[in-house]
Design a protein around this motif. Sequence first.
Motif, PDB file in Angstrom:
ATOM      1  N   ASN A  79      -1.700   8.858  -3.097  1.00  0.00           N
ATOM      2  CA  ASN A  79      -0.340   9.712  -3.124  1.00  0.00           C
ATOM      3  C   ASN A  79      -0.473  11.040  -2.564  1.00  0.00           C
ATOM      4  OD1 ASN A  79       0.952   7.868  -4.673  1.00  0.00           O
ATOM      5  ND2 ASN A  79       0.356   8.888  -6.563  1.00  0.00           N
ATOM      6  N   ALA A  80      -1.902  11.734  -2.620  1.00  0.00           N
ATOM      7  CA  ALA A  80      -1.857  13.118  -1.871  1.00  0.00           C
ATOM      8  C   ALA A  80      -1.467  13.014  -0.473  1.00  0.00           C
ATOM      9  CB  ALA A  80      -3.280  13.678  -2.088  1.00  0.00           C
ATOM     10  N   ASP A 137      -3.764  18.756  -2.752  1.00  0.00           N
ATOM     11  CA  ASP A 137      -2.815  18.482  -1.672  1.00  0.00           C
ATOM     12  C   ASP A 137      -1.964  19.707  -1.140  1.00  0.00           C
ATOM     13  OD1 ASP A 137      -0.199  18.000  -2.457  1.00  0.00           O
ATOM     14  OD2 ASP A 137      -1.049  16.200  -3.330  1.00  0.00           O
ATOM     15  N   GLY A 141       4.777  18.844  -4.028  1.00  0.00           N
ATOM     16  CA  GLY A 141       4.684  19.272  -5.164  1.00  0.00           C
ATOM     17  C   GLY A 141       5.666  18.555  -5.834  1.00  0.00           C
ATOM     18  N   GLN A 178       9.869   7.489 -10.122  1.00  0.00           N
ATOM     19  CA  GLN A 178       9.822   8.247  -8.638  1.00  0.00           C
ATOM     20  C   GLN A 178      10.745   9.569  -8.386  1.00  0.00           C
ATOM     21  OE1 GLN A 178      10.925   4.702  -6.021  1.00  0.00           O
ATOM     22  NE2 GLN A 178       8.696   4.967  -5.570  1.00  0.00           N
ATOM     23  N   VAL A 179      10.064  10.599  -8.296  1.00  0.00           N
ATOM     24  CA  VAL A 179      10.888  11.984  -7.954  1.00  0.00           C
ATOM     25  C   VAL A 179      11.629  11.498  -6.925  1.00  0.00           C
ATOM     26  CG1 VAL A 179      10.793  14.455  -7.654  1.00  0.00           C
ATOM     27  CG2 VAL A 179       8.776  12.979  -9.026  1.00  0.00           C
ATOM     28  N   SER A 221      11.013   7.590  -1.187  1.00  0.00           N
ATOM     29  CA  SER A 221       9.641   8.211  -0.918  1.00  0.00           C
ATOM     30  C   SER A 221       8.755   7.002  -0.595  1.00  0.00           C
ATOM     31  CB  SER A 221       9.217   8.830  -2.047  1.00  0.00           C
ATOM     32  OG  SER A 221       8.902   8.074  -3.310  1.00  0.00           O
ATOM     33  N   GLY A 222       9.194   5.845  -0.662  1.00  0.00           N
ATOM     34  CA  GLY A 222       8.308   4.533  -0.383  1.00  0.00           C
ATOM     35  C   GLY A 222       7.511   4.463  -1.667  1.00  0.00           C
ATOM     36  N   THR A 230       6.020   2.401  -5.206  1.00  0.00           N
ATOM     37  CA  THR A 230       6.700   1.403  -6.223  1.00  0.00           C
ATOM     38  C   THR A 230       7.214   2.136  -7.629  1.00  0.00           C
ATOM     39  OG1 THR A 230       4.545   1.117  -7.305  1.00  0.00           O
ATOM     40  CG2 THR A 230       5.295  -0.743  -5.661  1.00  0.00           C
ATOM     41  N   GLY A 290       2.255   3.324  -9.565  1.00  0.00           N
ATOM     42  CA  GLY A 290       0.652   3.753  -9.209  1.00  0.00           C
ATOM     43  C   GLY A 290       0.416   4.606 -10.487  1.00  0.00           C
ATOM     44  N   LEU A 291       0.860   5.892 -10.690  1.00  0.00           N
ATOM     45  CA  LEU A 291       0.285   6.674 -11.656  1.00  0.00           C
ATOM     46  C   LEU A 291       0.221   6.191 -13.174  1.00  0.00           C
ATOM     47  CD1 LEU A 291       1.785  10.171 -10.493  1.00  0.00           C
ATOM     48  CD2 LEU A 291      -0.686   9.275 -10.628  1.00  0.00           C
TER      49      LEU A 291
END
Length: 654
Positions: free
Chosen positions: A556-557, A583, A587, A602-603, A611-612, A614, A617-618
Amino acid sequence: MIATEASEAHESRLFAAMSEGFALCRMVYGDAGAPVDFEYLEVNEAFGRLTGLQDVEGRLVSEVIPGIGDANPEMIEAYGRVASTGEPTEFDVDMDTLGLHLHISAYQPRPGHFVAVFSDITERNEAEEALRYAENRLRLLFDKDPDGIVILDPTTARPVEFNETAHRQLGYTREEFAELSIADIEDVETPEETRAKIDEVIREGRADFETRHRTKDGELRTIHVTAQLIEIAGQPVYHCIWRDVTDQVSEREQLSLSLSVTDAVLESVDSGVLVVSSDGKVLRTNRKFAELWRVPDEVLAANEDAKLLEHVTGQLSDPEAFLASVAQAYDDPGAEVSDEVHFKDGRVFERSSRPMAVDGEPAGRVWSFRDITHRKRAEEEILRLNEQLEERVRERTEDLSSANEELLSVNSALVETNLRLEEATRAKSDFLAAMSHELRTPLNSIIGFSGVLMQGLAGPLDDEQRRQVAMINNSGRHLLELINEVLDLAKIESGHSIPVIRETDIGAVAREMFDTVNPMAEAQGLEMRWSCPEELRPILSDELIVGQILLNLMGNAVKFTERGFVSATVSQDDSGVSVAIEDTGRGIADEDTGRVFDDFYQVTPREGGKSGGTGLGLAVSRRLAESIGAEIDVASVVGRGSVFTLHIPDHHDC
Ligand code: ADP
């Protein structure tokens, strides 16, 4: 001569009739001319009666009363003087030889002769003796009287006569006391007051008062004085009786103190108190008693228990029982009574009675009464409330048990629902897992064959064809990523993913993931920074899970950073090891930091566009972290960058 004889004859006749003894005697003188004896010439009848001597005429006294010369020489001597001088005389003589006490008058009828006229004074002597005895006895009584008796001269206030008690009780000798005046011993009165008191007695005849006398040692004694004016031999004198009442006064004071204490106690207690003597006399009541029993003054004043009983029984709900219990208490003088008395008007008294003894002998009873009406009512009220309460508790218990039953049935329904839900979840996860496998096989074909097409291995493609095949390949990869993550999530939820805890070198795991993302970062022109302490100790954890989470965070970073750097910093403390991934990317806004861990969240980037990824992940990372007791923190500033930190606990400590 003839005349003398005639007169003697006349006297003889006269004396013959007298009750006194009469003797005409001739004096007999010795060689030296001293009187030694005498001869009875004539005696009267009383002589023989008084002396018991008969036929004495013509005989010498030494013959008639042998030894008289030695026994009463003074008598012969006195007669001799009368016979020779002619001077009459009078004297008393004890004639022990005759057992007589005589009073004798002697005179000279003619020289060398004497006449003795005598009377028996034995009785008079005895009377005098008796008088002396009586006098002594009176003196003794006077002296030994327990009270001091003092006769004062009313003008000087000095003692004229006083008894032994008077001077002794003040510690003076008789002689010392005789010299004192009242002022010397009086402690209370001034001499003027003493004077006034004496004048008062002179006026009134008598006075009774208390004063204080000072003893010779200076001690003060309380004296009760009775003073009166009396006459002795026609002279007015001030007669005082002094009674030392010091001890009585202190006893009196003690007694009055203890009576005051008793009074105060009796009046301060909250109970009505009645004390009755054995013969039914009321010895004492307190105010509270009269108040409680509403006793009128005239009944109280009678001081009789019978009258009191008469007054009180009318107020009671059961007078007979009350009277019987009173009688029973008096029949048994030692008994202690304690019970309740009920009134017609609803009042209730607590009654108790104890025997009273004087010097160990039963002397009566002490009764005490307390109004307990309020207490009784309160007790009844409490009982009533208690019953009500019990009733309500019973009702509530019934309600509760039925509610409980309902709850139990709801609970078992819930348990059942839960079981069904768990089953459904597991079925869903199983389904997803199965479906994912089923989907991955054709997907791999799509990605593989579109790759082959893209590389021109199956023949040349024009630009448009290459572009479209590339889209097929991209979509396939994206779908595969999605399916992999859904599979991970499903595995965790279905409980298939069980952590394998063993010695793990977190530094090495992190480094491996760091190296994995490094080429991607380099391709984007990012700087990669690495920091890990050399002395890092291995901990107990699951290596694969930690690796998967770190790969996600680092990926992600790199993914959300366009320029700058991405760093990985490993540190260790007592609780475990932390890895911070920092990173300088876009932000995350504050309102989004809490939500980035939600499934599929997703933001939306400010500049728009996708942002690509799914959005899983988090979500997967957090679930994985929870499965090994780890935590993920995020701190981020929009436009500046983010720090995601993974805290991994050491299972040595768990
Ligand atoms: P994705 O597949 O979109 O990466 P994730 O669950 O990993 O899904 O991340 C969720 C969202 O959190 C991302 O879409 C992104 O908007 C935001 N995000 C995650 N990591 C970062 C980061 N390092 N910098 C900025 N945004 C991030």
